[in-house]
Design an enzyme around this catalytic site. Structure first.
Site, PDB file in Angstrom:
ATOM      1  N   ARG A  18     112.600 -54.258 -41.129  1.00 44.23           N
ATOM      2  CA  ARG A  18     112.892 -54.580 -42.527  1.00 44.23           C
ATOM      3  C   ARG A  18     112.469 -53.475 -43.493  1.00 44.23           C
ATOM      4  O   ARG A  18     112.878 -53.470 -44.648  1.00 44.23           O
ATOM      5  CB  ARG A  18     112.231 -55.924 -42.904  1.00 44.23           C
ATOM      6  CG  ARG A  18     112.935 -57.114 -42.270  1.00 44.23           C
ATOM      7  CD  ARG A  18     112.107 -58.391 -42.331  1.00 44.23           C
ATOM      8  NE  ARG A  18     111.113 -58.451 -41.252  1.00 44.23           N
ATOM      9  CZ  ARG A  18     110.305 -59.495 -41.020  1.00 44.23           C
ATOM     10  NH1 ARG A  18     110.374 -60.566 -41.793  1.00 44.23           N
ATOM     11  NH2 ARG A  18     109.450 -59.473 -40.024  1.00 44.23           N
ATOM     12  N   ASN A 247     106.413 -56.715 -44.829  1.00 46.12           N
ATOM     13  CA  ASN A 247     107.600 -56.574 -43.981  1.00 46.12           C
ATOM     14  C   ASN A 247     108.617 -55.605 -44.568  1.00 46.12           C
ATOM     15  O   ASN A 247     109.373 -54.985 -43.836  1.00 46.12           O
ATOM     16  CB  ASN A 247     108.276 -57.929 -43.779  1.00 46.12           C
ATOM     17  CG  ASN A 247     107.371 -58.887 -43.022  1.00 46.12           C
ATOM     18  OD1 ASN A 247     106.676 -58.490 -42.094  1.00 46.12           O
ATOM     19  ND2 ASN A 247     107.358 -60.138 -43.434  1.00 46.12           N
TER      20      ASN A 247
HETATM   21  C1  UD1 Z   1     104.402 -63.472 -38.232  1.00 42.20           C
HETATM   22  C2  UD1 Z   1     104.210 -64.910 -37.741  1.00 42.20           C
HETATM   23  C3  UD1 Z   1     104.433 -65.851 -38.924  1.00 42.20           C
HETATM   24  C4  UD1 Z   1     103.449 -65.521 -40.028  1.00 42.20           C
HETATM   25  C5  UD1 Z   1     103.526 -64.040 -40.432  1.00 42.20           C
HETATM   26  C6  UD1 Z   1     102.362 -63.733 -41.316  1.00 42.20           C
HETATM   27  C7  UD1 Z   1     104.882 -64.966 -35.398  1.00 42.20           C
HETATM   28  C8  UD1 Z   1     105.930 -65.372 -34.448  1.00 42.20           C
HETATM   29  N1  UD1 Z   1     105.152 -65.199 -36.687  1.00 42.20           N
HETATM   30  O1  UD1 Z   1     105.736 -63.373 -38.675  1.00 42.20           O
HETATM   31  O2  UD1 Z   1     104.232 -67.201 -38.518  1.00 42.20           O
HETATM   32  O3  UD1 Z   1     103.697 -66.338 -41.160  1.00 42.20           O
HETATM   33  O4  UD1 Z   1     103.454 -63.187 -39.275  1.00 42.20           O
HETATM   34  O5  UD1 Z   1     102.468 -62.436 -41.870  1.00 42.20           O
HETATM   35  O6  UD1 Z   1     103.847 -64.500 -34.993  1.00 42.20           O
HETATM   36  N2  UD1 Z   1     104.147 -57.443 -33.276  1.00 42.20           N
HETATM   37  C9  UD1 Z   1     103.776 -57.024 -32.017  1.00 42.20           C
HETATM   38  N3  UD1 Z   1     104.640 -57.241 -30.972  1.00 42.20           N
HETATM   39  C10 UD1 Z   1     105.832 -57.877 -31.145  1.00 42.20           C
HETATM   40  C11 UD1 Z   1     106.182 -58.312 -32.436  1.00 42.20           C
HETATM   41  C12 UD1 Z   1     105.317 -58.102 -33.477  1.00 42.20           C
HETATM   42  O7  UD1 Z   1     102.706 -56.444 -31.830  1.00 42.20           O
HETATM   43  O8  UD1 Z   1     106.550 -58.028 -30.163  1.00 42.20           O
HETATM   44  C13 UD1 Z   1     103.233 -57.186 -34.396  1.00 42.20           C
HETATM   45  C14 UD1 Z   1     103.888 -56.440 -35.548  1.00 42.20           C
HETATM   46  O9  UD1 Z   1     103.704 -55.033 -35.413  1.00 42.20           O
HETATM   47  C15 UD1 Z   1     103.171 -56.990 -36.776  1.00 42.20           C
HETATM   48  C16 UD1 Z   1     102.723 -58.381 -36.335  1.00 42.20           C
HETATM   49  O10 UD1 Z   1     102.839 -58.421 -34.924  1.00 42.20           O
HETATM   50  O11 UD1 Z   1     102.034 -56.234 -37.111  1.00 42.20           O
HETATM   51  C17 UD1 Z   1     103.593 -59.467 -36.947  1.00 42.20           C
HETATM   52  O12 UD1 Z   1     104.947 -59.227 -36.606  1.00 42.20           O
HETATM   53  P1  UD1 Z   1     106.119 -59.474 -37.635  1.00 42.20           P
HETATM   54  O13 UD1 Z   1     107.380 -59.179 -36.976  1.00 42.20           O
HETATM   55  O14 UD1 Z   1     105.813 -58.832 -38.917  1.00 42.20           O
HETATM   56  O15 UD1 Z   1     105.994 -61.072 -37.792  1.00 42.20           O
HETATM   57  P2  UD1 Z   1     106.470 -61.957 -39.017  1.00 42.20           P
HETATM   58  O16 UD1 Z   1     107.910 -62.200 -38.895  1.00 42.20           O
HETATM   59  O17 UD1 Z   1     105.953 -61.416 -40.267  1.00 42.20           O
HETATM   60 CA    CA Z   2     104.953 -59.596 -40.873  1.00 42.95          CA
END
Ligand code: UD1
Ligand code: CA
Length: 513
Positions: A18, A247
């Site tokens: 994003r 994001n």
């Molecule tokens: C996530 C939460 C959501 C919460 C929000 C808070 C999940 C499924 N959802 O959503 O409930 O409200 O954060 O900000 O957890 N990441 C990894 N590996 C992956 C995917 C993501 O390490 O496979 C890391 C990303 O780098 C990031 C964090 O996890 O730092 C959150 O990932 P992101 O995709 O931003 O989740 P949100 O959609 O914001």
């Molecule tokens: Ca996030």
């Protein structure tokens, strides 16, 4: 003291689509350091027995930044299975088998979190005895976040229309998987959780990818725990900005503005005058002594240090600079430079790296400097370029002078001694040395060394070709003006010949000031 029963997992493997950026999301900066570095620095303060960062996208760039902040942290590479649940599952596997303490999981994109909030979560978890404790926040616009779904029986109790503040937590639903009524829930999952490691080891393998994004969601742990009969505690944070997730770039600028406001307030309370917080930006690593004044439109970046009584701004950007006590720096752009105590810089000065201006020195209007050491009390007041130069103390560089440091092949240095007086519009063709106490005339092109105490000059004698304009520009405005002036002079001379005494006032030569 190290908390031997605590492990911290920082999730940093996501792609950050994003942001629509070539730069990995977590390396975008606010307050002068990457998003993820804020989270790492806060986590480090908890002094956990283990800190694990999970990486995948742009892993090398991330690892460089992570090891900078956490030299003893463990790095785990997430495999091709996507999702925050998978990231934690793999991080857990990196912990020693005999670790049986608590695991704090923090999204790497939550830079506003402070250590008090994290420590509060750890305490609440350890005192409350739930299988998991997580942070939530109530947002006016919860879109994008996972929603906290609480049990139906308390839905009647909705303070301020907020659903289920007091209800038992059942599960978290992601925005993209939520029904319309779930989307109306204002309480969001902050992405900061405490789990017992045993529960994570038991239940993470049960996560499925049956959801809108086809990922293993860490958030599904809540429903798994509840189904297993365990308690989950949700701890709302006092201020929702603490858990803002970044994001996209709109969220980044909102968080950066909030962080800037906090930094400015901190310095104001420490004795710094910030006239206009709305147009002043201060990086996290900058430091100030009391009684510094920052005027509007000023950015203090990197590890800039500003001493007592200095006045900086308006419209000034300092990157990794040192400003001495009582210095005045106006409408200036400076990087990796030192400005001495009581020195004056600006308006409209450009200080490039390794400019070192001594105490009470001056770099004035439309002056550019680079790799230039300018001694105490020495001045470069107007319209000059000073590159690759050493200037002693108490010297003055005339207006419009150029230190010609580059012959198209190599760069060379110019040495100027102390108490030197150089005329306007000089060119110093480096390498060249000007001795102590030397002078130069206006318009000198200095190609040879000037011994101490000498006057250097190399301008050819001036020739005036009388009548040239009339011969070559006849009929022009210049010609008309010249003819009128010559006629007036002739008339005056004729009057003088008629016996009247004349007083020809001497016109003083004007020199630039
Ligand atoms: C996530 C939460 C959501 C919460 C929000 C808070 C999940 C499924 N959802 O959503 O409930 O409200 O954060 O900000 O957890 N990441 C990894 N590996 C992956 C995917 C993501 O390490 O496979 C890391 C990303 O780098 C990031 C964090 O996890 O730092 C959150 O990932 P992101 O995709 O931003 O989740 P949100 O959609 O914001
Ligand atoms: Ca996030």
């Amino acid at each position: 003291m190290t908390d031997s029963r605590l492990a911290i997992i920082i999730l940093a493997a996501g792609q950050g689509t994003r942001m629509k950026s070539e730069t990995p999301k977590l390396l975008h900066t606010l307050a002068g350091i990457p998003i993820v570095s804020h989270v790492l620095a806060t986590a480090r303060e908890l002094d956990a027995a283990y800190t694990v960062a999970v990486v995948r996208h742009e892993r090398d760039a991330l690892v460089t930044v992570i090891t900078d902040e956490l030299p003893n942290g463990l790095i785990v590479d997430q495999d091709e299975i996507p999702g925050t649940g998978r990231a934690v599952e793999q991080a857990i596997a990196a912990l020693p088998d005999d670790f049986d303490g608590d695991v704090l999981v923090v999204n790497g994109d939550t830079p506003m979190l402070d250590v008090q909030t994290l420590a509060g979560l750890v305490n609440e978890h350890r005192q409350g005895g739930a299988a998991a404790t997580l942070l939530s926040a109530y947002l006016d616009d919860p879109s994008g976040y996972g929603r906290i779904v609480r049990a139906a029986e308390t839905e009647g109790d909705r303070p301020n229309g907020r659903i289920g503040r007091n209800g038992r937590v059942d599960r978290i639903v992601e925005h993209r998987d939520a029904t319309d009524s779930e989307l109306a829930i204002a309480e969001i999952n902050a992405g900061v959780y405490l789990f017992g490691v045993a529960e994570l080891r038991d239940l993470l393998p049960q996560l499925t990818m049956h959801n809108a994004q086809g990922e293993k969601y860490l958030t599904d742990m809540i429903e798994l725990l509840r189904r297993a009969g365990s308690d989950v505690t949700v701890l709302p944070v006092s201020e929702s900005w603490l858990v803002a997730g970044i994001n996209d770039r709109a969220q980044l600028s909102e968080a950066a503005a909030k962080m800037n406001a906090l930094i400015i307030r901190g310095w104001q309370l420490a004795g710094v005058t910030v006239q206009d917080p709305a147009t002043t930006w201060i990086d996290l690593k900058a430091t100030f002594e009391p009684d510094v004044t920052l005027l509007p439109g000023t950015q203090i970046k990197g590890a800039t240090v500003i001493a007592r009584g200095a006045i900086v701004g308006p419209d000034t950007t300092l990157v990794d600079c040192e400003v001495g006590e009582g210095a005045i720096v106006k409408r200036t752009d400076a990087t990796l430079s030192v400005i001495g105590a009581g020195a004056e810089v600006g308006p409209f000065s450009y200080l490039r790296p390794n400019t070192i201006l001594g105490a009470k020195g001056k770099i004035g209007t439309f002056v550019e400097t680079k790799n230039a050491q300018i001694g105490d009390g020495s001045k470069v007041p107007h319209l000059s370029y000073v590159g690759d130069a050493h200037i002693g103390v108490g010297s003055n560089i005339g207006a419009g002078s150029i230190f010609a440091n580059y012959n198209g092949v190599v760069k060379s240095e110019t040495e100027v001694g102390s108490h030197v007086r150089l005329g306007s519009h000089n060119v110093f063709v480096a390498p060249v040395t000007i001795g102590d106490g030397a002078y130069s005339g206006a318009g000198t092109v200095v190609r040879k060394n000037v011994p101490a105490g000498s006057l250097a000059m190399n301008i050819a004698p001036q020739r005036n070709l009388e009548g040239w304009v009339q011969a070559h520009r006849a009929g022009s405005a210049a010609d008309t003006a010249a003819q009128a002036a010559l006629a007036a002079q002739a008339a005056e001379a004729a009057l003088g010949e008629n016996g009247k005494s004349t007083t020809t006032g001497e016109r003083a030569d004007r020199t630039g000031e």
